[in-house]
Design an enzyme around this catalytic site. Structure first.
Site: not given
Ligand code: GRF
Length: 187
Positions: A103, A144, A173
């Site tokens: 998240h 979440d 991420e």
């Molecule tokens: C990211 O912001 C993730 O945190 C959320 O959805 C988005 C996915 O982005 N769960 P992507 O499709 O991996 O670029």
């Protein structure tokens, strides 16, 4: 070990996980499940030669169709990487402790349905937060809400915009999700 990725969007996280395990002897992304025709993640699956399945809402919510598919493929870990539907109880129960989500904020704040994409970063800025970040957590029957695995933080300043926060969060991420997936598979 087999990783199944659920995604609804661009799939940049899926791409990073695929890259991370590209030369691994121990694990691979064996399936990509998507709920949105034309999503970027489907192009990634195509390019990477990974099986992808476009799921149907009714079947996903009311049958074991996709659970059976995941089991047939000996799935060891289900990774939600920007998957916008809630995971139904039967799927959560079929893979106890083996479904994780990322998240783009510091849960429990700024979580729940509708809190995705730029909405999250707008809310963080509007709330005057001085930091944001990512939460990687186990998935349960609520949005979440499962046990946190990792949180990483970034600074938020008054000059930040949703775009600049999104960039900092996405960097976290991409840096951490593959690492956590590997750590969980090595347990
Ligand atoms: C990211 O912001 C993730 O945190 C959320 O959805 C988005 C996915 O982005 N769960 P992507 O499709 O991996 O670029």
């Amino acid at each position: 070990k087999n990783i199944a990725i659920f995604a609804s969007g661009a799939g940049s996280n899926a791409q990073k996980i695929i890259d991370h395990f590209r030369h691994s002897e121990k694990a691979r992304v064996s399936l990509i499940i998507c709920n949105k025709p034309g999503a970027g993640v489907l192009d990634i699956a195509q390019r990477e030669g990974i099986e992808s399945i476009l799921i149907e809402r009714e079947k996903f919510l009311h049958t074991d169709t996709y659970i059976d598919i995941l089991k047939q493929r000996q799935t060891d870990l289900v990774v939600l990487a920007g998957f916008l539907w809630k995971i139904p109880a039967n799927l959560v129960q079929a893979f106890p402790g083996r479904i994780i989500n990322i998240h783009p904020a510091l849960l429990p704040k700024f979580g729940g349905k509708g809190m995705y994409g730029h909405f999250v970063h707008e809310a963080v800025i509007a709330a005057g937060e001085t930091e944001s970040g990512i939460t990687i957590h186990y998935v349960n029957e609520k949005y979440d809400d499962g046990e946190t695995i990792l949180q990483e933080r970034c600074v938020v300043t008054p000059e930040d915009t949703p775009e600049t926060v999104a960039r900092k969060v996405q960097a976290l991420e991409h840096q951490w999700f593959p690492v956590i997936v590997e750590r969980l598979l090595n347990k």
